[in-house]
Scaffold this active site. Structure first.
Site, short mmCIF file in Angstrom:
data_model
loop_
_atom_site.label_atom_id
_atom_site.label_comp_id
_atom_site.label_asym_id
_atom_site.label_seq_id
_atom_site.Cartn_x
_atom_site.Cartn_y
_atom_site.Cartn_z
NE ARG A 45 -7.02 86.75 -71.20
CZ ARG A 45 -6.63 88.11 -71.79
NH1 ARG A 45 -5.56 88.33 -72.06
NH2 ARG A 45 -7.72 88.96 -71.82
CE LYS A 75 -4.36 70.11 -54.96
NZ LYS A 75 -5.14 69.61 -53.58
CD GLU A 123 1.96 68.28 -44.46
OE1 GLU A 123 1.67 67.48 -45.28
OE2 GLU A 123 0.91 69.46 -44.18
CE LYS A 154 1.98 67.90 -53.06
NZ LYS A 154 1.56 69.05 -52.49
CD GLU A 204 -6.91 66.31 -54.01
OE1 GLU A 204 -6.08 67.19 -53.95
OE2 GLU A 204 -7.66 65.93 -52.79
NE ARG A 261 -1.98 67.14 -55.64
CZ ARG A 261 -1.47 68.27 -56.27
NH1 ARG A 261 -1.66 68.23 -57.58
NH2 ARG A 261 -0.96 69.28 -55.70
CG ASN A 283 -5.90 65.48 -48.69
OD1 ASN A 283 -5.26 66.50 -48.48
ND2 ASN A 283 -6.53 65.16 -49.84
CG HIS A 303 -4.09 67.16 -44.40
ND1 HIS A 303 -3.04 66.24 -44.20
CD2 HIS A 303 -3.35 67.95 -45.01
CE1 HIS A 303 -1.91 66.63 -44.43
NE2 HIS A 303 -2.22 67.99 -44.82
CG HIS A 332 -8.27 70.47 -42.70
ND1 HIS A 332 -8.61 69.95 -44.19
CD2 HIS A 332 -7.17 71.13 -42.84
CE1 HIS A 332 -7.56 70.15 -45.01
NE2 HIS A 332 -6.79 70.98 -44.30
CG HIS A 391 -1.38 72.54 -42.25
ND1 HIS A 391 -2.52 72.18 -42.59
CD2 HIS A 391 -0.48 71.64 -43.02
CE1 HIS A 391 -2.53 71.19 -43.32
NE2 HIS A 391 -1.25 70.70 -43.73
N1 LIG Z 1 -0.15 74.60 -52.70
C1 LIG Z 1 -0.05 73.57 -51.75
O1 LIG Z 1 -0.03 72.59 -52.57
C2 LIG Z 1 -0.02 73.84 -50.45
C3 LIG Z 1 0.47 72.52 -49.58
C4 LIG Z 1 0.53 72.82 -48.23
C5 LIG Z 1 0.53 74.03 -47.67
N2 LIG Z 1 0.25 75.04 -48.63
C6 LIG Z 1 -0.15 76.34 -47.96
O2 LIG Z 1 1.07 76.92 -47.47
C7 LIG Z 1 0.96 77.65 -46.30
C8 LIG Z 1 1.82 77.26 -44.99
O3 LIG Z 1 3.30 77.21 -45.48
P1 LIG Z 1 4.57 77.27 -44.38
O4 LIG Z 1 4.06 76.61 -43.39
O5 LIG Z 1 5.58 77.30 -45.13
O6 LIG Z 1 4.01 78.79 -43.76
P2 LIG Z 1 4.63 80.40 -43.74
O7 LIG Z 1 4.52 80.44 -45.40
O8 LIG Z 1 3.73 80.95 -43.12
O9 LIG Z 1 6.00 80.31 -43.16
C9 LIG Z 1 5.99 80.00 -41.75
C10 LIG Z 1 6.76 81.36 -40.99
O10 LIG Z 1 8.00 80.95 -41.28
C11 LIG Z 1 8.58 82.15 -41.57
N3 LIG Z 1 10.03 81.81 -42.70
C12 LIG Z 1 9.76 81.11 -43.69
N4 LIG Z 1 10.98 80.95 -44.40
C13 LIG Z 1 11.86 81.17 -43.23
C14 LIG Z 1 13.22 81.09 -43.02
N5 LIG Z 1 14.10 80.47 -43.98
N6 LIG Z 1 13.95 81.41 -42.02
C15 LIG Z 1 13.05 82.25 -40.98
N7 LIG Z 1 11.68 82.20 -41.24
C16 LIG Z 1 11.16 81.56 -42.15
C17 LIG Z 1 7.58 82.87 -42.52
O11 LIG Z 1 8.00 84.26 -42.51
C18 LIG Z 1 6.57 82.45 -41.68
O12 LIG Z 1 6.48 83.37 -40.28
C19 LIG Z 1 -0.43 77.67 -46.12
O13 LIG Z 1 -1.12 79.01 -46.39
C20 LIG Z 1 -1.09 76.50 -46.83
O14 LIG Z 1 -2.28 76.75 -47.32
C21 LIG Z 1 0.15 74.84 -49.75
ZN LIG Z 2 -0.80 69.65 -45.13
#
Ligand SMILES: NC(=O)c1ccc[n+]([C@@H]2O[C@H](COP(=O)([O-])OP(=O)(O)OC[C@H]3O[C@@H](n4cnc5c(N)ncnc54)[C@H](O)[C@@H]3O)[C@@H](O)[C@H]2O)c1
Ligand SMILES: [Zn+2]
Length: 359
Positions: free
Chosen positions: A119, A141, A183, A225, A235, A239, A243, A246, A250, A263
């Protein structure tokens, strides 16, 4: 090193931003209990796991690891369960800490696991992509995908601390760096024209991974942020400004199939569409629109998307979470550096803004 605080009352937490940060020293005050589970993936772990594991062991912690396969397609319930398996097999209790070492995928999964295990246990974020440093690691999130929708299952879970180390961006693929810059540009366009001027002066240095410039960009992005999240954690209002680009983005991601475009790349073109519509509405000038496209291009991001039939595009937009009572709300620009959330736009002009920004 710079420190920023996310002001959430008693859940207030720091974000440390810099190069070659010392995890032993910086993390120590934020680890409760003796047990730490590091969650990472098979790309990031070979690069950085040992560094963190050693630092934590030097602090006398019992460290276990859970290494997931790399990829958004593994952000699902089966792979989430592997984190629970690892926690239970290691005999971890309610005092343990889950540390996410990776990009947004790992941060979202490890964070959600930490919100559910017993939990709720402690959580620490070590984001290793630019996108996760400026976006997903701030705001709490967390979650996973369902076969019927992205990020559909999750929880709000704030970390104890975030460690954003610019040195780790040296190994990030170029496309991922640019996706993170999308971003960063978003924060400038939605709320800070001074930051836009700064980005215009420093984009080449950012692309060349000058760590001091990256740290400044991450600091300024996280500050935006953090402020927005502190005002509107769940949100209800402000917040949603985050987007910008976005809803259009999307639609592009969904049509092309997730994984085809990153993305951040889809958001980049989405921001061009949002700016284009804002210009058609008479809110920003043609020069402002040109300036928007220019900074996005200089970040090596696409400003047009492939041809997508308009009906498909609109269909995907209508599925976006931002639709309230069947009415599409968009984040548009009143000025460069000032976004608004509005239903008051001309749908015909929106269609034009979509169509002219396709290849
Ligand atoms: N929680 C939130 O508020 C929020 C906001 C935006 C995005 N997200 C989520 O985040 C995800 C996208 O995140 P991302 O863009 O970081 O993608 P990711 O986590 O897939 O990383 C991108 C790629 O880079 C590689 N990588 C990571 N760090 C590295 C490093 N230092 N050196 C070499 N390679 C490295 C990873 O293994 C992967 O192949 C999505 O799932 C999205 O939904 C969440
Ligand atoms: Zn985004």
């Amino acid at each position: 090193m710079q420190t920023l605080h996310v002001e959430l009352g008693e859940r207030r937490y720091p974000i440390f931003i810099g190069s070659d940060l010392n995890p032993q020293q910086l993390l120590e005050p934020y680890i409760h209990g003796k047990q730490v589970m590091i969650v990472s993936n098979d790309t990031v772990a070979p690069l950085y796991l040992e560094h963190y594991k050693t630092a934590l062991e030097k602090l006398g912690k019992t460290v276990a690891t859970c290494i997931l396969p790399d990829g958004e397609k593994f952000k699902d319930i089966q792979h989430l369960n592997l984190i629970f398996d690892a926690l239970l097999e290691a005999g971890f209790n309610r005092d343990c800490t889950v540390l996410a070492l990776g990009g947004g995928v790992i941060g979202d999964m490890a964070g959600f696991a930490s919100a559910c295990f017993q939990r709720g246990v402690y959580f620490i974020q070590v984001p290793t992509t630019l996108l996760s440093q400026v976006d997903s690691s701030v705001g709490g999130k967390t979650g996973i995908n369902h076969s019927l929708g992205k990020n559909m299952i999750g929880a709000f879970q704030q970390p104890q601390v975030v460690l954003a180390d610019m040195s780790q961006l040296s190994t990030l693929p170029d496309r991922e760096l640019s996706a993170g810059l999308a971003e960063v540009i978003k924060y400038a366009l939605l709320g800070d024209e001074d930051f836009l001027v700064w980005l215009e002066a420093n984009m080449e240095g950012l692309i060349a991974r000058d760590e001091q410039l990256l740290a400044e960009a991450v600091y300024r992005s996280c500050a935006h942020k953090a402020r927005i999240v502190a005002n509107d954690e769940k949100e209800q209002g402000e917040r949603a400004l985050l987007n910008l680009g976005h809803t259009f983005g999307h639609a592009i991601e969904s049509y092309l199939g997730y994984g085809e475009w990153l993305h951040g790349e889809a958001v980049a073109t989405g921001m061009v569409m949002a700016a284009d519509l804002s210009q058609r509405m008479g809110w920003i000038s043609e020069a402002d629109l040109a300036r928007t496209k220019k900074i996005i291009s200089r970040a090596k991001l696409p400003i047009v998307c492939p041809k997508i039939p308009l009906d498909d595009f609109l269909g995907y937009m209508a599925h976006d979470k931002k639709v309230l009572n069947g009415q599409l709300r968009l984040v548009l620009l009143e000025q460069l550096g000032q976004a608004i959330i509005t239903r008051d736009f001309d749908v015909e002009l929106m269609k034009q803004a979509i169509l002219v920004n396709q290849a």
